[in-house]
Motif scaffolding. Structure first.
Motif, short mmCIF file in Angstrom:
data_model
loop_
_atom_site.label_atom_id
_atom_site.label_comp_id
_atom_site.label_asym_id
_atom_site.label_seq_id
_atom_site.Cartn_x
_atom_site.Cartn_y
_atom_site.Cartn_z
N PHE A 6 1.12 -1.23 0.04
CA PHE A 6 0.05 0.10 0.03
C PHE A 6 0.93 1.15 0.12
N LEU A 7 1.78 1.47 0.88
CA LEU A 7 2.74 2.52 1.14
C LEU A 7 3.51 2.73 -0.31
N ILE A 8 3.98 1.76 -0.73
CA ILE A 8 4.96 2.23 -1.89
C ILE A 8 4.17 2.70 -2.96
N SER A 9 2.99 1.79 -3.33
CA SER A 9 2.29 2.17 -4.29
C SER A 9 1.62 3.55 -4.28
N SER A 10 1.08 3.71 -3.06
CA SER A 10 0.00 5.03 -3.03
C SER A 10 1.05 6.25 -2.68
N VAL A 11 2.36 6.19 -2.28
CA VAL A 11 3.07 7.43 -1.84
C VAL A 11 3.41 7.65 -3.67
N SER A 12 4.04 6.93 -4.38
CA SER A 12 4.27 7.42 -5.62
C SER A 12 3.04 7.69 -6.45
N GLN A 13 1.84 7.32 -6.08
CA GLN A 13 0.72 7.81 -6.95
C GLN A 13 0.35 9.33 -6.41
N GLY A 14 0.45 9.44 -5.03
CA GLY A 14 0.53 10.66 -4.43
C GLY A 14 1.30 11.84 -5.21
N ILE A 15 2.65 11.51 -5.21
CA ILE A 15 3.61 12.32 -5.88
C ILE A 15 3.02 13.10 -7.26
N LYS A 59 6.28 9.23 -15.97
CA LYS A 59 6.20 7.81 -16.54
C LYS A 59 7.49 6.91 -15.61
N ILE A 60 8.56 8.10 -15.36
CA ILE A 60 9.59 7.18 -14.60
C ILE A 60 9.21 6.78 -13.12
N ILE A 61 8.59 7.76 -12.53
CA ILE A 61 8.04 7.38 -11.09
C ILE A 61 7.35 6.50 -11.14
N GLU A 62 6.14 6.61 -12.15
CA GLU A 62 5.15 5.32 -12.25
C GLU A 62 5.60 4.06 -12.45
N ASN A 63 6.65 3.82 -13.45
CA ASN A 63 7.08 2.47 -13.86
C ASN A 63 7.94 2.34 -12.78
N SER A 64 8.73 2.94 -12.10
CA SER A 64 9.75 2.44 -11.10
C SER A 64 8.89 1.96 -9.79
N SER A 65 7.80 2.77 -9.61
CA SER A 65 6.96 2.58 -8.46
C SER A 65 6.28 1.23 -8.58
N PHE A 66 5.87 1.01 -9.88
CA PHE A 66 5.15 -0.15 -10.40
C PHE A 66 6.22 -1.40 -9.98
N VAL A 67 7.47 -1.28 -10.47
CA VAL A 67 8.41 -2.39 -10.43
C VAL A 67 8.50 -2.70 -9.09
N ILE A 68 8.78 -1.39 -8.15
CA ILE A 68 9.24 -1.78 -6.55
C ILE A 68 7.78 -2.25 -6.03
N SER A 69 6.62 -1.80 -6.28
CA SER A 69 5.65 -2.29 -5.47
C SER A 69 5.16 -3.85 -5.86
N THR A 70 5.52 -4.16 -7.27
CA THR A 70 5.03 -5.41 -7.58
C THR A 70 5.89 -6.23 -7.10
N LEU A 71 7.59 -5.85 -6.85
CA LEU A 71 8.42 -6.81 -6.21
C LEU A 71 7.95 -7.01 -4.67
N ALA A 72 7.66 -5.47 -3.77
CA ALA A 72 7.16 -5.61 -2.68
C ALA A 72 6.21 -6.87 -2.58
N PHE A 73 5.37 -6.53 -3.30
CA PHE A 73 3.94 -7.35 -3.40
C PHE A 73 4.27 -8.78 -3.53
N ALA A 74 5.06 -9.16 -4.41
CA ALA A 74 5.29 -10.40 -4.95
C ALA A 74 6.02 -11.13 -3.54
N MET A 75 7.11 -10.26 -2.97
CA MET A 75 7.77 -10.74 -1.96
C MET A 75 7.04 -11.03 -0.57
#
Ligand SMILES: Nc1ncnc2c1ncn2[C@@H]1O[C@H](COP(=O)(O)OP(=O)(O)O)[C@@H](O)[C@H]1O
Ligand SMILES: [Mg+2]
Lengths: 357, 207
Positions: free
Chosen positions: A29-38, A223-239
């Motif tokens: 939640f936090l990773i994806s929502s913070v990047s969305q917030g920015i 796009k950069i923020i979105e993509n990297s947050s997508f990758v990070i939150s997907t990884l966090a999510f998967a883990m």
């Protein structure tokens, strides 16, 4: 209900599962929502006060863009244009603060920043966002080796802006060595916007003209923020999900003996799986709710943390909340029911003995 | 009651039971004796349907075990177990442990049996709140609750002192008097005093 008994009589195990699910869900939640917030804040800043944005051609980042402010005279004469104003956005050390946002703006845009004390700046003066103002008690302030007088403070809904300073175009131009970062244009007629975009484009070959809608959609930084947050939150999510599944299967394995006993007593596979299903459901759902609650709490606190000066903000969308709920339940159930199903096919006495070992 | 024919069992490639055939009659108190490692537990697990034998055929109460449709119901209604380590469920009280095993129409037996075994006042305690001897009595109560035709016990006194062992043997002998068939695997020779038949195992074979 036997599931509840099992949970409450083994508080340590229950707490372990509960907290691991909570932490995993919160991370997501936090990773994806913070990047969305920015992204949300920045696009709000651009969209609220203009329909069209003019930047330098080929420069994808507003920080590096340089547009000639003289264009504004011609733009203002176009039909259906109500106002236009120029901005310079930059970042620089301010006094002892290592980096903060600087907003140079043409005088007709000062009203965007609500004065909470003092008056709007003249040349050589700045107003401070309320968050930043808390850090300074002096009358003067040093920005990029130049000294400015503080003429007032302002508030803004946009977290970014409360942590920065606002000054005149001329001062910002000297500071960042450009005419304007971008020009925003408002129109009184939404239907004419595409036409105005064309007309402005024809005024000068060195500019790029877009509706603010399109600009926000295509802006590289987003796009950069979105993509990297997508990758990070997907990884966090998967883990997180793998963590949930593996904790669940550990717990199930540690209970093989119990399943063996139940099978020996004549309890059916269905009985065992059913109880485990409810145990897992109760556990992961309540952990999810707790994580949701904590995340909302943290997101609500973020804008008030002085250290962050309002730069970090977060929003949590319903879709992602539902998506996370579904995957959390799915993984928790998979992690518990799959090994339980395998176990229930084993001869009971072997389960009992495995459980011992 | 039980007819075992040509039972062999392997763990991986290691054979631990060798072509065993014998019969256990209704109402017998059978003592499966033998040294540690001789195959008693393995045989008892097979006889009690908790382990599929690698080879051979087993009839219980005239039913071929590998053909039983509802093995859960079969176990619950016909078989009672007592293990060396009681194997009570730690998150259920004494009463609930027995109720878990009891069929719906046998639940009224629970308090009577607890009373007969002298542990009625422990009903609401949890397994970790009672002594080892008491736990084993609860395990016996659990085995008796459905009034099964056969009770299997694997080293039922293995973790008990001699006073508590005598109590447990007494309870099993009592069940035999009431018409239950009892099969006990143990290396404790004290059971000889209660048993009506003895099978001696050595290295997976009947002596
Ligand atoms: N689950 C198992 N996996 C592999 N070998 C086993 C297993 N259980 C028992 N054995 C082996 O089978 C033999 C008989 O064991 P067991 O039936 O437990 O004998 P007893 O109960 O007479 O001590 C022993 O050699 C033991 O090591
Ligand atoms: Mg043994």
């Amino acid at each position: 209900m036997i599931s509840l008994k099992a949970l409450s009589k083994n508080p340590f195990k229950s707490l372990l599962i509960f907290s691991s699910i909570t932490i995993a869900v919160m991370a997501i939640f936090l990773i994806s929502s913070v990047s969305q917030g920015i992204i949300g804040m920045f696009s709000k800043m651009i969209k609220t006060d203009g329909d069209i944005i003019i930047t330098q051609k080929g420069i994808s980042d507003t920080f590096f863009s340089n547009v000639n402010i003289a264009l504004m005279d011609k733009i203002d004469k176009l039909e259906h244009v109500t106002t236009s104003y120029a901005m310079i956005v930059g970042a620089s050390p301010i006094g002892h603060i290592p980096i903060a946002g600087i907003y140079g703006t043409s005088a007709n845009h000062f009203s965007h920043y609500k004065l909470s004390s003092g008056k709007y700046p003249n040349e050589g003066e700045v107003i401070l966002g309320e968050n930043l103002a808390k850090q300074f008690t002096t009358k003067n302030i040093n920005i990029g080796n130049k000294n400015f007088e503080i003429s007032g403070t302002y508030s803004s809904e946009i977290g970014f802006e409360e942590g920065g300073v606002v000054m005149n175009m001329g001062d910002a131009g000297n500071l960042f060595n450009r005419s304007a970062s971008f020009i925003l244009v408002s129109s009184d007629s939404p239907n004419e916007i595409d036409e105005i975009v064309k007309k402005i484009s024809n005024l000068n070959s060195e500019i790029e003209v877009k509706t603010t809608q399109n600009f926000v959609k295509e802006y590289n930084q987003f796009k950069i923020i979105e993509n990297s947050s997508f990758v990070i939150s997907t990884l966090a999510f998967a883990m997180g999900l793998m963590g949930i599944a593996s904790v669940m299967s550990m717990i199930v394995n540690s209970r093989k003996e119990e399943f063996g006993i139940m099978r020996a007593l004549g309890k059916s596979r269905f009985f065992i799986i059913k109880n485990l299903f409810f145990e897992t459901l109760i556990m992961s759902f309540s952990a999810y709710l707790f994580a949701l609650f904590l995340s909302f709490g943290i997101l609500a606190l973020l804008p008030h943390i002085e250290m962050l000066q309002g730069y970090v903000n977060g929003t949590l969308s319903l879709t992602s909340a539902i998506y996370v709920l579904a995957s959390t339940l799915f993984m928790a159930l998979l992690g518990s029911l799959f090994p339980a199903w395998i176990a229930s096919k084993t001869d009971p006495i072997l389960l009992i003995n495995q459980g011992c070992a | 009651m039980i007819q075992a024919s040509n039972i062999s069992h392997f763990y991986g490639s290691e054979q631990v039971l060798f072509d065993l055939s014998f019969e256990i009659k209704s109402g017998e108190f059978l003592f499966l004796s033998g040294e540690s490692g001789s195959g008693k537990s393995t045989l008892l697990s097979i006889l009690s349907t908790l382990l599929k034998p690698s080879m051979g055929e087993l009839l219980i109460d005239t039913e071929a075990v590998d053909k039983i449709k509802n093995i859960d119901y079969f176990r619950q209604s016909k078989i009672g177990f007592v293990f060396q380590f009681h194997y009570l469920i730690n998150y259920l009280s004494v009463y609930e442990n027995i109720a878990l095993a009891a069929m719906d129409n046998k639940k009224e037996n629970i308090n009577r049996i607890l009373d007969e075994l002298g542990i009625l006042e422990l009903s609401s305690r949890y397994p970790n709140e009672i002594s080892g001897g008491q736990r084993q009595r609860v395990a016996v109560a659990r085995a008796l609750v459905n009034e099964p035709k056969i009770i299997f016990a694997d080293e039922p006194t293995g973790s008990l002192d001699s006073k508590n062992s005598t109590i447990v043997y007494g309870l099993l002998a009592e069940a035999v008097k009431n018409g239950t068939t009892v099969v006990v695997a143990s290396h404790d020779m004290q059971i000889q005093n209660y048993a009506t038949k003895i099978i001696r195992l050595k290295d997976g074979q009947i002596l």
